[in-house]
Design a protein around this motif. Structure first.
Motif, PDB file in Angstrom:
ATOM      1  N   THR A 100      46.281 -51.791 -23.669  1.00 29.33           N
ATOM      2  CA  THR A 100      45.186 -52.283 -22.647  1.00 29.33           C
ATOM      3  C   THR A 100      43.987 -52.383 -23.357  1.00 29.33           C
ATOM      4  OG1 THR A 100      46.360 -51.336 -20.784  1.00 29.33           O
ATOM      5  CG2 THR A 100      44.245 -51.852 -20.336  1.00 29.33           C
ATOM      6  N   ARG A 101      43.451 -53.388 -23.310  1.00 30.49           N
ATOM      7  CA  ARG A 101      42.115 -53.633 -23.882  1.00 30.49           C
ATOM      8  C   ARG A 101      41.241 -52.809 -23.550  1.00 30.49           C
ATOM      9  NH1 ARG A 101      40.602 -57.414 -27.551  1.00 30.49           N
ATOM     10  NH2 ARG A 101      42.656 -58.649 -27.038  1.00 30.49           N
ATOM     11  N   GLY A 102      40.127 -52.247 -24.506  1.00 31.20           N
ATOM     12  CA  GLY A 102      38.849 -51.768 -24.162  1.00 31.20           C
ATOM     13  C   GLY A 102      37.724 -52.490 -24.542  1.00 31.20           C
ATOM     14  N   ALA A 103      37.141 -51.621 -25.649  1.00 31.45           N
ATOM     15  CA  ALA A 103      35.975 -52.288 -26.257  1.00 31.45           C
ATOM     16  C   ALA A 103      36.118 -53.566 -27.243  1.00 31.45           C
ATOM     17  CB  ALA A 103      34.904 -51.396 -26.533  1.00 31.45           C
ATOM     18  N   GLY A 104      37.320 -53.425 -27.903  1.00 34.73           N
ATOM     19  CA  GLY A 104      37.792 -54.327 -28.865  1.00 34.73           C
ATOM     20  C   GLY A 104      37.778 -55.782 -28.358  1.00 34.73           C
ATOM     21  N   THR A 105      37.287 -56.797 -29.238  1.00 34.13           N
ATOM     22  CA  THR A 105      36.972 -57.894 -28.860  1.00 34.13           C
ATOM     23  C   THR A 105      38.218 -59.005 -29.420  1.00 34.13           C
ATOM     24  OG1 THR A 105      35.362 -58.534 -30.374  1.00 34.13           O
ATOM     25  CG2 THR A 105      34.924 -57.950 -28.146  1.00 34.13           C
ATOM     26  N   GLY A 106      38.584 -58.703 -30.722  1.00 36.80           N
ATOM     27  CA  GLY A 106      39.449 -59.448 -31.618  1.00 36.80           C
ATOM     28  C   GLY A 106      40.827 -59.295 -31.217  1.00 36.80           C
ATOM     29  N   THR A 107      41.757 -60.048 -31.977  1.00 38.26           N
ATOM     30  CA  THR A 107      43.190 -59.536 -31.935  1.00 38.26           C
ATOM     31  C   THR A 107      43.569 -58.347 -32.081  1.00 38.26           C
ATOM     32  OG1 THR A 107      43.601 -61.950 -32.307  1.00 38.26           O
ATOM     33  CG2 THR A 107      45.430 -60.446 -32.706  1.00 38.26           C
ATOM     34  N   ILE A 108      44.244 -57.420 -31.638  1.00 42.28           N
ATOM     35  CA  ILE A 108      44.593 -56.013 -31.810  1.00 42.28           C
ATOM     36  C   ILE A 108      46.136 -55.982 -32.393  1.00 42.28           C
ATOM     37  CG2 ILE A 108      44.816 -53.781 -30.923  1.00 42.28           C
ATOM     38  CD1 ILE A 108      42.447 -54.270 -29.323  1.00 42.28           C
ATOM     39  N   THR A 109      46.372 -55.537 -33.471  1.00 45.39           N
ATOM     40  CA  THR A 109      47.666 -55.422 -33.818  1.00 45.39           C
ATOM     41  C   THR A 109      48.148 -54.174 -34.139  1.00 45.39           C
ATOM     42  OG1 THR A 109      47.235 -57.675 -35.024  1.00 45.39           O
ATOM     43  CG2 THR A 109      49.446 -56.354 -35.548  1.00 45.39           C
ATOM     44  N   ILE A 110      49.427 -53.736 -33.724  1.00 44.29           N
ATOM     45  CA  ILE A 110      50.024 -52.665 -34.187  1.00 44.29           C
ATOM     46  C   ILE A 110      51.178 -53.139 -35.199  1.00 44.29           C
ATOM     47  CG2 ILE A 110      51.649 -50.509 -33.502  1.00 44.29           C
ATOM     48  CD1 ILE A 110      50.435 -50.388 -30.941  1.00 44.29           C
ATOM     49  N   ASP A 111      50.738 -52.744 -36.579  1.00 44.68           N
ATOM     50  CA  ASP A 111      51.689 -53.098 -37.356  1.00 44.68           C
ATOM     51  C   ASP A 111      53.163 -52.621 -37.836  1.00 44.68           C
ATOM     52  OD1 ASP A 111      51.922 -55.101 -39.998  1.00 44.68           O
ATOM     53  OD2 ASP A 111      52.044 -53.184 -40.820  1.00 44.68           O
ATOM     54  N   THR A 112      52.874 -51.107 -37.644  1.00 41.32           N
ATOM     55  CA  THR A 112      54.202 -50.220 -37.597  1.00 41.32           C
ATOM     56  C   THR A 112      53.680 -49.033 -36.920  1.00 41.32           C
ATOM     57  OG1 THR A 112      53.610 -49.150 -39.629  1.00 41.32           O
ATOM     58  CG2 THR A 112      54.700 -51.293 -40.126  1.00 41.32           C
ATOM     59  N   ILE A 113      54.962 -48.348 -36.503  1.00 33.33           N
ATOM     60  CA  ILE A 113      54.902 -47.043 -35.929  1.00 33.33           C
ATOM     61  C   ILE A 113      56.236 -46.058 -36.537  1.00 33.33           C
ATOM     62  CG2 ILE A 113      55.095 -45.584 -33.800  1.00 33.33           C
ATOM     63  CD1 ILE A 113      54.289 -48.007 -32.262  1.00 33.33           C
ATOM     64  N   SER A 114      55.750 -45.125 -37.190  1.00 36.54           N
ATOM     65  CA  SER A 114      56.513 -44.282 -37.868  1.00 36.54           C
ATOM     66  C   SER A 114      57.273 -43.381 -36.923  1.00 36.54           C
ATOM     67  CB  SER A 114      56.031 -43.398 -38.811  1.00 36.54           C
ATOM     68  OG  SER A 114      55.085 -42.571 -38.204  1.00 36.54           O
ATOM     69  N   GLY A 115      58.853 -42.939 -37.054  1.00 36.21           N
ATOM     70  CA  GLY A 115      59.591 -42.054 -36.437  1.00 36.21           C
ATOM     71  C   GLY A 115      58.909 -40.395 -36.564  1.00 36.21           C
ATOM     72  N   THR A 116      59.657 -39.622 -36.144  1.00 39.73           N
ATOM     73  CA  THR A 116      59.500 -38.219 -36.252  1.00 39.73           C
ATOM     74  C   THR A 116      60.875 -37.570 -36.710  1.00 39.73           C
ATOM     75  OG1 THR A 116      59.718 -37.438 -33.985  1.00 39.73           O
ATOM     76  CG2 THR A 116      57.451 -38.061 -34.593  1.00 39.73           C
ATOM     77  N   ILE A 117      60.728 -36.180 -37.104  1.00 36.51           N
ATOM     78  CA  ILE A 117      61.955 -35.674 -37.402  1.00 36.51           C
ATOM     79  C   ILE A 117      63.179 -35.950 -36.254  1.00 36.51           C
ATOM     80  CG2 ILE A 117      63.064 -33.611 -37.955  1.00 36.51           C
ATOM     81  CD1 ILE A 117      60.718 -32.840 -39.508  1.00 36.51           C
ATOM     82  N   PRO A 118      63.026 -35.499 -35.002  1.00 33.55           N
ATOM     83  CA  PRO A 118      64.065 -35.865 -34.158  1.00 33.55           C
ATOM     84  C   PRO A 118      64.336 -37.316 -33.761  1.00 33.55           C
ATOM     85  CG  PRO A 118      62.571 -34.399 -33.359  1.00 33.55           C
ATOM     86  CD  PRO A 118      61.617 -35.077 -34.486  1.00 33.55           C
ATOM     87  N   TYR A 119      63.146 -38.078 -34.113  1.00 35.66           N
ATOM     88  CA  TYR A 119      63.260 -39.541 -33.237  1.00 35.66           C
ATOM     89  C   TYR A 119      63.193 -40.597 -34.146  1.00 35.66           C
ATOM     90  CZ  TYR A 119      62.291 -36.617 -29.345  1.00 35.66           C
ATOM     91  OH  TYR A 119      62.407 -35.641 -28.289  1.00 35.66           O
ATOM     92  N   SER A 120      63.987 -41.668 -34.352  1.00 32.95           N
ATOM     93  CA  SER A 120      63.593 -42.948 -34.854  1.00 32.95           C
ATOM     94  C   SER A 120      62.923 -43.679 -33.873  1.00 32.95           C
ATOM     95  CB  SER A 120      64.852 -43.562 -35.660  1.00 32.95           C
ATOM     96  OG  SER A 120      65.478 -42.646 -36.573  1.00 32.95           O
ATOM     97  N   PHE A 121      62.010 -44.610 -34.236  1.00 35.23           N
ATOM     98  CA  PHE A 121      61.364 -45.597 -33.381  1.00 35.23           C
ATOM     99  C   PHE A 121      61.821 -47.011 -33.717  1.00 35.23           C
ATOM    100  CE2 PHE A 121      58.100 -48.974 -33.284  1.00 35.23           C
ATOM    101  CZ  PHE A 121      58.292 -48.864 -31.619  1.00 35.23           C
ATOM    102  N   GLU A 122      62.472 -47.752 -32.649  1.00 36.00           N
ATOM    103  CA  GLU A 122      62.812 -49.147 -32.758  1.00 36.00           C
ATOM    104  C   GLU A 122      62.132 -50.135 -31.854  1.00 36.00           C
ATOM    105  OE1 GLU A 122      67.061 -49.254 -32.462  1.00 36.00           O
ATOM    106  OE2 GLU A 122      67.226 -47.690 -34.070  1.00 36.00           O
ATOM    107  N   PRO A 123      61.418 -50.927 -32.062  1.00 31.61           N
ATOM    108  CA  PRO A 123      60.826 -51.999 -31.333  1.00 31.61           C
ATOM    109  C   PRO A 123      62.109 -53.034 -31.137  1.00 31.61           C
ATOM    110  CG  PRO A 123      60.178 -52.770 -33.547  1.00 31.61           C
ATOM    111  CD  PRO A 123      60.749 -51.251 -33.462  1.00 31.61           C
ATOM    112  N   VAL A 124      62.539 -53.312 -29.663  1.00 30.76           N
ATOM    113  CA  VAL A 124      63.655 -53.780 -29.526  1.00 30.76           C
ATOM    114  C   VAL A 124      63.709 -55.369 -29.824  1.00 30.76           C
ATOM    115  CG1 VAL A 124      65.182 -54.662 -27.426  1.00 30.76           C
ATOM    116  CG2 VAL A 124      64.107 -52.264 -27.689  1.00 30.76           C
ATOM    117  N   ASP A 125      62.583 -56.045 -29.450  1.00 26.77           N
ATOM    118  CA  ASP A 125      62.644 -57.606 -29.828  1.00 26.77           C
ATOM    119  C   ASP A 125      61.790 -57.905 -30.990  1.00 26.77           C
ATOM    120  OD1 ASP A 125      64.126 -57.630 -27.544  1.00 26.77           O
ATOM    121  OD2 ASP A 125      62.281 -57.908 -26.272  1.00 26.77           O
ATOM    122  N   THR A 126      61.523 -56.993 -32.007  1.00 32.58           N
ATOM    123  CA  THR A 126      60.581 -57.426 -33.074  1.00 32.58           C
ATOM    124  C   THR A 126      61.569 -57.473 -34.143  1.00 32.58           C
ATOM    125  OG1 THR A 126      58.698 -56.422 -31.989  1.00 32.58           O
ATOM    126  CG2 THR A 126      58.458 -56.769 -34.266  1.00 32.58           C
ATOM    127  N   ALA A 127      61.318 -58.363 -35.181  1.00 37.12           N
ATOM    128  CA  ALA A 127      62.004 -58.491 -36.709  1.00 37.12           C
ATOM    129  C   ALA A 127      61.634 -57.479 -37.459  1.00 37.12           C
ATOM    130  CB  ALA A 127      62.029 -59.704 -37.138  1.00 37.12           C
TER     131      ALA A 127
END
Length: 279
Positions: free
Chosen positions: A156-183
């Motif tokens: 949800t956009r706040g004060a940022g005005t440009g394109t906001i990108t989350i490039d990667t998200i790392s997992g933790t020891i118990p969990y792996s993170f997976e975006p469902v529809d992203t290559a």
């Protein structure tokens, strides 16, 4: 940074348990021949000031002793970067003594921890003011024959005005993170300059199932996102699920470890294989 001899000084530091507890240690190094009966400790700096922490301790001549204090969050100055940061050498620790007096103790930022906590938290505040990043609608569902935690990553956009990108998200020891529809070679999510809200489906699957790793984990639900606020700079930002989701997430991951035969008991070298019924 060397510690000057013949003085009582305070050295900020952290042990491996402290980040998860939101605290750091004020290490008192007493290279004097004095004895101090301590009733309270407070770290005071223009970059951040901790609450007064009651103590009932004695510091004798030649002693080194650690006092844990809560990290209150940075009081960011200017742009929150190093060029406008208050000088760490101006920090002091106020030792309340049993006789009612207060001893002002110089701070030696020997390990650059005071500086690092300030800069990291100012960056966190800058990102949080630009965009709100949350896990939403977390729930259990089936994937590849075992339970996983699924949901949404919402921006949800706040004060940022440009394109906001989350490039990667790392997992933790118990969990792996997976975006469902992203290559694999694509960003997790992009919030266009004209968009106020964006979301993508995600899932958390089990990662490590061995008890040695799980017993050592201190921050299992702190997922680190690499965020670009439109200036091409990737900044780390911790995204934590709502605390009410922690137990269901862990229960789901533990069940997946059992279902997939990855449970390893202490002393065993190979995973336990689930029992199967006969023909």
């Amino acid at each position: 940074i060397p510690i000057p001899p013949g003085l009582l000084v305070a050295v900020p530091q952290q042990n491996r348990e402290d980040p998860a507890k939101g605290q750091f240690q004020v290490q008192m190094v007493n290279d004097t021949d004095e004895r101090f009966e301590v009733s309270s400790v407070q770290f005071v700096w223009d970059g951040y000031t901790t609450p007064v922490t009651p103590r009932d301790s004695t510091i004798v001549a030649g002693q080194i002793i650690d006092f844990p204090v809560a990290f209150p969050g940075a009081t960011c100055v200017g742009n929150g970067l190093v060029d406008t940061m208050p000088p760490p050498e101006n920090a002091v620790v106020l030792l309340g003594l049993e006789d009612g007096s207060v001893r002002e103790v110089p701070v030696i930022d020997r390990w650059h921890l005071a500086r690092r906590l300030y800069l990291e938290d100012c960056q966190r505040q800058f990102i949080a003011a630009s965009v709100t990043i949350v896990w939403a609608d977390l729930h259990e569902e089936q994937f590849d024959g075992r339970p996983v935690t699924a949901g949404l990553l919402r921006l949800t956009r706040g004060a940022g005005t440009g394109t906001i990108t989350i490039d990667t998200i790392s997992g933790t020891i118990p969990y792996s993170f997976e975006p469902v529809d992203t290559a694999a070679d694509e960003p997790v999510i992009m919030l266009g300059a004209g968009d106020d809200v964006g979301e993508v489906p995600i899932r958390f699957t089990e990662s490590r199932c061995d008890p040695h790793a799980l017993a050592e984990v201190k921050q299992p639900h702190k997922f680190v996102a690499q965020v670009d606020l439109g200036d091409g700079v990737l900044r780390p930002f911790i995204v934590v699920p709502d605390q009410r989701d922690w137990v269901p997430m862990r229960r789901t991951a533990d069940e997946a470890c059992v279902v997939t035969g990855q449970v390893v008991f202490v002393g065993e070298e190979t995973p336990a294989v689930p029992a199967t019924s006969g023909p």
